[in-house]
Design a protein around this motif. Structure first.
Motif, PDB file in Angstrom:
ATOM      1  N   ASN A  24       8.193   5.323 -12.114  1.00 61.29           N
ATOM      2  CA  ASN A  24       7.613   4.002 -11.868  1.00 61.29           C
ATOM      3  C   ASN A  24       8.275   3.326 -10.662  1.00 61.29           C
ATOM      4  OD1 ASN A  24       5.869   1.836 -12.588  1.00 61.29           O
ATOM      5  ND2 ASN A  24       7.664   0.758 -13.411  1.00 61.29           N
ATOM      6  N   SER A  36       9.574   4.772  -8.179  1.00 60.24           N
ATOM      7  CA  SER A  36       9.234   5.515  -6.953  1.00 60.24           C
ATOM      8  C   SER A  36       7.820   5.216  -6.464  1.00 60.24           C
ATOM      9  CB  SER A  36       9.358   7.026  -7.198  1.00 60.24           C
ATOM     10  OG  SER A  36       8.251   7.496  -7.958  1.00 60.24           O
ATOM     11  N   GLY A  37       6.980   4.719  -7.357  1.00 59.56           N
ATOM     12  CA  GLY A  37       5.574   4.516  -6.992  1.00 59.56           C
ATOM     13  C   GLY A  37       4.731   5.772  -7.092  1.00 59.56           C
ATOM     14  N   ALA A  38       5.341   6.884  -7.516  1.00 52.07           N
ATOM     15  CA  ALA A  38       4.586   8.132  -7.694  1.00 52.07           C
ATOM     16  C   ALA A  38       3.593   7.977  -8.847  1.00 52.07           C
ATOM     17  CB  ALA A  38       5.559   9.284  -7.981  1.00 52.07           C
ATOM     18  N   THR A  39       2.593   8.855  -8.868  1.00 51.26           N
ATOM     19  CA  THR A  39       1.581   8.827  -9.932  1.00 51.26           C
ATOM     20  C   THR A  39       1.989   9.792 -11.043  1.00 51.26           C
ATOM     21  OG1 THR A  39      -0.095   8.434  -8.254  1.00 51.26           O
ATOM     22  CG2 THR A  39      -0.876   9.166 -10.422  1.00 51.26           C
ATOM     23  N   THR A  93       8.357  10.281  -4.032  1.00 54.91           N
ATOM     24  CA  THR A  93       7.758   9.165  -3.281  1.00 54.91           C
ATOM     25  C   THR A  93       6.397   8.803  -3.872  1.00 54.91           C
ATOM     26  OG1 THR A  93       6.471  10.475  -1.702  1.00 54.91           O
ATOM     27  CG2 THR A  93       8.820  10.154  -1.203  1.00 54.91           C
ATOM     28  N   LYS A  94       5.807   7.778  -3.344  1.00 50.43           N
ATOM     29  CA  LYS A  94       4.518   7.281  -3.857  1.00 50.43           C
ATOM     30  C   LYS A  94       3.375   8.278  -3.633  1.00 50.43           C
ATOM     31  CE  LYS A  94       3.519   4.476   0.254  1.00 50.43           C
ATOM     32  NZ  LYS A  94       2.870   5.619   0.931  1.00 50.43           N
ATOM     33  N   ASP A  95       3.600   9.264  -2.801  1.00 49.15           N
ATOM     34  CA  ASP A  95       2.555  10.266  -2.568  1.00 49.15           C
ATOM     35  C   ASP A  95       2.564  11.371  -3.625  1.00 49.15           C
ATOM     36  OD1 ASP A  95       1.803   8.922  -0.252  1.00 49.15           O
ATOM     37  OD2 ASP A  95       3.355   9.949   0.922  1.00 49.15           O
TER      38      ASP A  95
END
Lengths: 192, 192
Positions: free
Chosen positions: B141, B143-146, B115-117
């Motif tokens: 990308n 997923s919005g994860a870093t 997830t993005k978190d």
């Protein structure tokens, strides 16, 4: 293994077709600390058997087998699926049914990594009809290595794989045996 | 990593097609104790980066990623290859070239496990053209994860994957970079 029962009941997803998905900790996402404890269970069960090689099959079997091999302080070798590009006689070969692919797939294991001097523990994640483990046993038989036993994390006791192995006199240790899956009630019954 | 150089030189098999096979300790048979030390190298390189998830791809990447995830005390999630039986929208999907299968294969990773978190370290065994890692980066990308960085055990420096990632500003750490393989002389040159 009490912690495994709890994890299956809490995180397992019961799906049509007698399927319990344990993707959250074993088959897709991996709870690596839990896997260490799973490995320790197998080590305790087989530690006095002179095992010097762990044999498994890609992919999820390897996750469990890594931890077991570490405790036995020995090498792990895992059978690879699919036809090799360069076919030669340096591999043992067998065939297994892939339930995720709904097809028979070839498996292979390099002869140099399994010999008649090896005392083998077979490790896999799931046991249902026993196709994967029987493929590995076929390869072990070809190699002349000694089979000490098999360890699986989750056995589906209502499918014939485990029973058939035990009837052949093979030592099979399953950390959880599921005897019943009810998709409507969303319940799982473990063997005591 | 000095021990890795030594192991590649001692156990690696140089084959036509710029191939170095490390089947004796990484891709088929696994030296599990050595894998722990490989995992520790990646942990030391990335330990201050707030990583809370390791992302890899089956099969050999997972072997390395297990050890890394243990040291970061976080979950590992690995992309699966091949089309799922039940296609739904619960997966991120991408495509990678499989050099062992000589074909493009689909890869997927369940949305619920990334997830993005998440702050992600990507781990794989080999980097050549970068197809597998680029497939994973595509999924991350989506997923919005870093993405914190990528760690690979062996990079083939004479193929373009690593250079392209670094030019994009991605932190890539390779424990061994091979700059030249000579199949006739049976020699390997590492980047200093």
């Amino acid at each position: 293994m009490k912690e495994l029962y709890d994890k299956i009941l809490k995180e397992g997803k019961i799906c049509p077709g007698d399927i319990v998905k344990v993707d959250s900790f074993l088959n897709h996402q991996v709870d690596v600390n839990f896997m260490e404890r799973v490995g320790a269970e197998f080590y305790n069960l087989f530690k006095d058997s002179g095992i010097n090689k762990i044999v498994s099959i890609e992919t999820s079997g390897v996750i469990v087998a890594m931890e077991v091999a570490k405790l036995f302080d020995c090498r792990l070798v895992f059978a690879k699926k699919g036809k090799p590009l360069n076919q030669d006689n340096s591999f043992y070969e067998s065939k297994v049914m892939s339930y995720t692919r709904h097809a028979e797939v070839e498996i292979r294991l390099a002869k140099e990594y399994l010999t008649k001097d090896d005392k083998v523990l077979v490790i896999d994640d799931f046991l249902a009809n026993g196709s994967a483990i029987n493929g590995l046993l076929d390869i072990i038989n070809q190699s002349g290595a000694t089979l000490i036993g098999c360890g699986v994390v989750i056995e589906k006791g209502f499918q014939p794989g485990g029973k058939a192995l035990r009837e052949k006199g093979i030592r099979l240790e399953s950390l959880a045996i599921i005897d019943e899956i009810d998709v409507n009630k969303q319940t799982i019954k473990f063997r005591k």
